[in-house]
Design a protein around this motif. Structure first.
Motif, PDB file in Angstrom:
ATOM      1  N   GLY A  21       0.652  -1.280   0.001  1.00 42.65           N
ATOM      2  CA  GLY A  21      -0.502   0.174   0.251  1.00 42.65           C
ATOM      3  C   GLY A  21       0.791   1.167  -0.088  1.00 42.65           C
ATOM      4  N   GLY A  22      -0.171   1.915   0.032  1.00 38.54           N
ATOM      5  CA  GLY A  22       0.674   3.725   0.037  1.00 38.54           C
ATOM      6  C   GLY A  22       0.219   4.241  -0.913  1.00 38.54           C
ATOM      7  N   HIS A  23       0.281   4.290  -2.280  1.00 36.93           N
ATOM      8  CA  HIS A  23      -0.186   4.464  -3.501  1.00 36.93           C
ATOM      9  C   HIS A  23      -1.256   5.947  -2.622  1.00 36.93           C
ATOM     10  CE1 HIS A  23      -0.235   6.410  -7.532  1.00 36.93           C
ATOM     11  NE2 HIS A  23      -1.557   5.137  -7.529  1.00 36.93           N
ATOM     12  N   ASP A  24      -0.844   6.869  -3.249  1.00 32.80           N
ATOM     13  CA  ASP A  24      -1.664   8.350  -3.820  1.00 32.80           C
ATOM     14  C   ASP A  24      -1.668   8.938  -4.417  1.00 32.80           C
ATOM     15  OD1 ASP A  24       0.624   9.662  -3.344  1.00 32.80           O
ATOM     16  OD2 ASP A  24       0.277  10.400  -1.114  1.00 32.80           O
ATOM     17  N   GLY A  25      -1.113   8.331  -5.614  1.00 31.81           N
ATOM     18  CA  GLY A  25      -0.746   9.085  -6.715  1.00 31.81           C
ATOM     19  C   GLY A  25      -2.770   8.976  -7.766  1.00 31.81           C
ATOM     20  N   PRO A  26      -1.946   9.359  -9.742  1.00 29.19           N
ATOM     21  CA  PRO A  26      -3.466   9.116 -10.339  1.00 29.19           C
ATOM     22  C   PRO A  26      -3.435   8.076 -10.323  1.00 29.19           C
ATOM     23  CG  PRO A  26      -1.322   9.149 -11.283  1.00 29.19           C
ATOM     24  CD  PRO A  26      -1.060  10.047 -10.032  1.00 29.19           C
ATOM     25  N   HIS A  27      -5.114   7.695 -11.184  1.00 30.11           N
ATOM     26  CA  HIS A  27      -5.756   6.469 -10.914  1.00 30.11           C
ATOM     27  C   HIS A  27      -5.638   5.436  -9.414  1.00 30.11           C
ATOM     28  CE1 HIS A  27      -4.861   7.037 -14.215  1.00 30.11           C
ATOM     29  NE2 HIS A  27      -3.962   7.261 -14.545  1.00 30.11           N
ATOM     30  N   PHE A  28      -5.855   4.004  -9.091  1.00 30.81           N
ATOM     31  CA  PHE A  28      -5.682   3.646  -7.753  1.00 30.81           C
ATOM     32  C   PHE A  28      -4.848   3.150  -7.589  1.00 30.81           C
ATOM     33  CE2 PHE A  28     -10.386   3.628  -9.483  1.00 30.81           C
ATOM     34  CZ  PHE A  28     -10.940   4.457  -8.443  1.00 30.81           C
ATOM     35  N   ALA A  29      -3.846   2.477  -8.517  1.00 33.03           N
ATOM     36  CA  ALA A  29      -2.761   1.800  -8.496  1.00 33.03           C
ATOM     37  C   ALA A  29      -1.441   2.119  -8.997  1.00 33.03           C
ATOM     38  CB  ALA A  29      -3.162  -0.125  -8.198  1.00 33.03           C
ATOM     39  N   SER A  30      -0.265   1.947  -8.734  1.00 34.04           N
ATOM     40  CA  SER A  30       0.928   2.913  -9.985  1.00 34.04           C
ATOM     41  C   SER A  30       1.328   1.309 -10.827  1.00 34.04           C
ATOM     42  CB  SER A  30       1.715   3.046  -8.368  1.00 34.04           C
ATOM     43  OG  SER A  30       2.355   2.559  -8.108  1.00 34.04           O
ATOM     44  N   PRO A  31       2.428   1.212 -11.452  1.00 31.41           N
ATOM     45  CA  PRO A  31       2.816   0.448 -12.104  1.00 31.41           C
ATOM     46  C   PRO A  31       4.531  -0.215 -11.589  1.00 31.41           C
ATOM     47  CG  PRO A  31       2.333   2.367 -13.624  1.00 31.41           C
ATOM     48  CD  PRO A  31       1.840   2.651 -12.110  1.00 31.41           C
ATOM     49  N   ASP A  32       4.122   0.328 -10.255  1.00 35.16           N
ATOM     50  CA  ASP A  32       5.586  -0.810  -9.456  1.00 35.16           C
ATOM     51  C   ASP A  32       4.581  -1.293  -8.570  1.00 35.16           C
ATOM     52  OD1 ASP A  32       4.445   1.736  -8.087  1.00 35.16           O
ATOM     53  OD2 ASP A  32       6.941   2.083  -7.446  1.00 35.16           O
ATOM     54  N   GLY A  33       3.186  -1.411  -8.374  1.00 38.31           N
ATOM     55  CA  GLY A  33       2.659  -1.772  -7.401  1.00 38.31           C
ATOM     56  C   GLY A  33       2.007  -1.794  -6.412  1.00 38.31           C
ATOM     57  N   HIS A  34       2.097  -0.389  -5.504  1.00 40.40           N
ATOM     58  CA  HIS A  34       2.084   0.721  -5.109  1.00 40.40           C
ATOM     59  C   HIS A  34       0.392   0.101  -5.298  1.00 40.40           C
ATOM     60  CE1 HIS A  34       5.681   1.859  -4.208  1.00 40.40           C
ATOM     61  NE2 HIS A  34       5.819   1.407  -2.947  1.00 40.40           N
ATOM     62  N   LEU A  35      -0.574  -0.447  -4.157  1.00 41.08           N
ATOM     63  CA  LEU A  35      -2.028   0.197  -4.031  1.00 41.08           C
ATOM     64  C   LEU A  35      -2.406   1.256  -3.338  1.00 41.08           C
ATOM     65  CD1 LEU A  35      -2.476  -3.659  -4.205  1.00 41.08           C
ATOM     66  CD2 LEU A  35      -2.006  -2.286  -5.931  1.00 41.08           C
ATOM     67  N   ASP A  36      -4.059   2.163  -3.411  1.00 41.90           N
ATOM     68  CA  ASP A  36      -4.778   2.642  -2.436  1.00 41.90           C
ATOM     69  C   ASP A  36      -5.953   1.429  -2.306  1.00 41.90           C
ATOM     70  OD1 ASP A  36      -7.361   2.155  -4.331  1.00 41.90           O
ATOM     71  OD2 ASP A  36      -7.209   4.762  -4.675  1.00 41.90           O
ATOM     72  N   PRO A  37      -6.350   1.865  -1.010  1.00 41.46           N
ATOM     73  CA  PRO A  37      -7.105   0.701  -0.465  1.00 41.46           C
ATOM     74  C   PRO A  37      -7.837   0.189  -1.242  1.00 41.46           C
ATOM     75  CG  PRO A  37      -6.645   2.813   1.294  1.00 41.46           C
ATOM     76  CD  PRO A  37      -5.950   3.333  -0.013  1.00 41.46           C
ATOM     77  N   VAL A  38      -8.619   1.683  -2.013  1.00 45.90           N
ATOM     78  CA  VAL A  38      -9.962   0.398  -2.854  1.00 45.90           C
ATOM     79  C   VAL A  38      -9.313  -1.203  -4.060  1.00 45.90           C
ATOM     80  CG1 VAL A  38     -11.234   1.069  -5.422  1.00 45.90           C
ATOM     81  CG2 VAL A  38     -11.369   2.371  -3.091  1.00 45.90           C
ATOM     82  N   ALA A  39      -7.583  -0.378  -4.621  1.00 47.12           N
ATOM     83  CA  ALA A  39      -7.013  -1.404  -5.077  1.00 47.12           C
ATOM     84  C   ALA A  39      -7.011  -1.703  -4.198  1.00 47.12           C
ATOM     85  CB  ALA A  39      -5.859  -0.558  -6.394  1.00 47.12           C
ATOM     86  N   ALA A  40      -6.399  -2.290  -2.880  1.00 46.81           N
ATOM     87  CA  ALA A  40      -6.213  -3.331  -2.201  1.00 46.81           C
ATOM     88  C   ALA A  40      -7.337  -4.069  -1.689  1.00 46.81           C
ATOM     89  CB  ALA A  40      -5.403  -2.603  -1.148  1.00 46.81           C
ATOM     90  N   ILE A  41      -8.302  -3.721  -1.762  1.00 42.94           N
ATOM     91  CA  ILE A  41      -9.764  -4.194  -1.931  1.00 42.94           C
ATOM     92  C   ILE A  41      -9.964  -5.656  -3.152  1.00 42.94           C
ATOM     93  CG2 ILE A  41     -12.467  -4.208  -1.145  1.00 42.94           C
ATOM     94  CD1 ILE A  41     -11.685  -1.728   0.693  1.00 42.94           C
ATOM     95  N   TYR A  42     -10.067  -4.417  -3.898  1.00 46.40           N
ATOM     96  CA  TYR A  42     -10.118  -5.976  -5.385  1.00 46.40           C
ATOM     97  C   TYR A  42      -8.517  -6.605  -5.219  1.00 46.40           C
ATOM     98  CZ  TYR A  42     -10.516  -6.721 -10.113  1.00 46.40           C
ATOM     99  OH  TYR A  42     -11.353  -7.606 -10.859  1.00 46.40           O
ATOM    100  N   ARG A  43      -7.458  -6.487  -5.041  1.00 44.60           N
ATOM    101  CA  ARG A  43      -6.868  -7.645  -4.817  1.00 44.60           C
ATOM    102  C   ARG A  43      -7.571  -8.341  -4.300  1.00 44.60           C
ATOM    103  NH1 ARG A  43      -2.374  -8.485  -7.809  1.00 44.60           N
ATOM    104  NH2 ARG A  43      -0.332 -10.065  -6.694  1.00 44.60           N
ATOM    105  N   ALA A  44      -7.365  -8.056  -2.868  1.00 45.02           N
ATOM    106  CA  ALA A  44      -8.095  -8.931  -2.360  1.00 45.02           C
ATOM    107  C   ALA A  44      -9.489  -9.870  -2.401  1.00 45.02           C
ATOM    108  CB  ALA A  44      -8.317  -8.787  -0.720  1.00 45.02           C
ATOM    109  N   THR A  45     -10.316  -9.125  -3.535  1.00 41.16           N
ATOM    110  CA  THR A  45     -11.277 -10.009  -3.401  1.00 41.16           C
ATOM    111  C   THR A  45     -10.591 -11.017  -4.633  1.00 41.16           C
ATOM    112  OG1 THR A  45     -12.500  -8.364  -2.945  1.00 41.16           O
ATOM    113  CG2 THR A  45     -13.436  -9.890  -4.499  1.00 41.16           C
ATOM    114  N   THR A  46     -10.498 -10.327  -5.874  1.00 44.59           N
ATOM    115  CA  THR A  46      -9.630 -11.406  -7.409  1.00 44.59           C
ATOM    116  C   THR A  46      -8.275 -11.985  -7.521  1.00 44.59           C
ATOM    117  OG1 THR A  46      -8.725  -9.279  -8.769  1.00 44.59           O
ATOM    118  CG2 THR A  46     -11.560 -10.286  -8.412  1.00 44.59           C
ATOM    119  N   GLY A  47      -7.671 -11.493  -6.192  1.00 44.89           N
ATOM    120  CA  GLY A  47      -6.164 -12.396  -6.276  1.00 44.89           C
ATOM    121  C   GLY A  47      -5.473 -11.485  -7.375  1.00 44.89           C
TER     122      GLY A  47
END
Length: 141
Positions: A21-47
């Motif tokens: 986590g820790g992504h706070d830039g544009p979009h929900f996630a960064s290409p380097d793998g950092h995620l915002d809370p929404v992206a972390a939830i989506y990844r937890a749901t779908t893998g």
């Protein structure tokens, strides 16, 4: 207390956010793998973390809106936050509320720290496991 699938998703999202986590830039996630809370939830749901979460907000919002387990988890996290979600056309915007949890201040408070986001995810998981319904949100005192 029963264990809910939403609680499990939020627990896993807390682990994922803690690690990536820790992504706070544009979009929900960064290409380097950092995620915002929404992206972390989506990844937890779908893998997975789809391209749209990293590059296309419109497509990402559709992807999120049509993933019922992810949206349930997003609503639970939104419900435990001390602020109300912004209102979009008479509908609470839970995605907007949760995605900006770590990136900007609400009500003049500093943005949530990494550990605060993880703590909110864990609190939402515990609440989802303890209750059978998403509690109504109330204005912060």
């Amino acid at each position: 207390m029963s264990i809910s699938s939403t609680g499990t998703i939020l627990q896993l999202a807390a682990e994922i956010y803690s690690a990536r986590g820790g992504h706070d830039g544009p979009h929900f996630a960064s290409p380097d793998g950092h995620l915002d809370p929404v992206a972390a939830i989506y990844r937890a749901t779908t893998g997975r973390t789809p391209w749209s979460l990293q590059h296309d907000d419109e497509a990402a919002l559709l992807l999120l809106a049509y993933n019922e387990p992810a949206m349930d988890a997003i609503r639970w996290l939104s419900a435990v936050l001390p602020t109300l979600p912004p209102d979009t056309d008479g509908t609470p915007d839970h995605i907007e509320h949760v995605t900006h949890l770590a990136s900007y201040a609400a009500l003049g408070q500093p943005p949530a720290r990494h550990n605060d986001v993880v703590g909110n995810l864990l609190r939402a998981a515990a609440t989802a496991d303890a209750l059978d319904y998403v509690p109504a949100q109330r204005a912060a005192a």
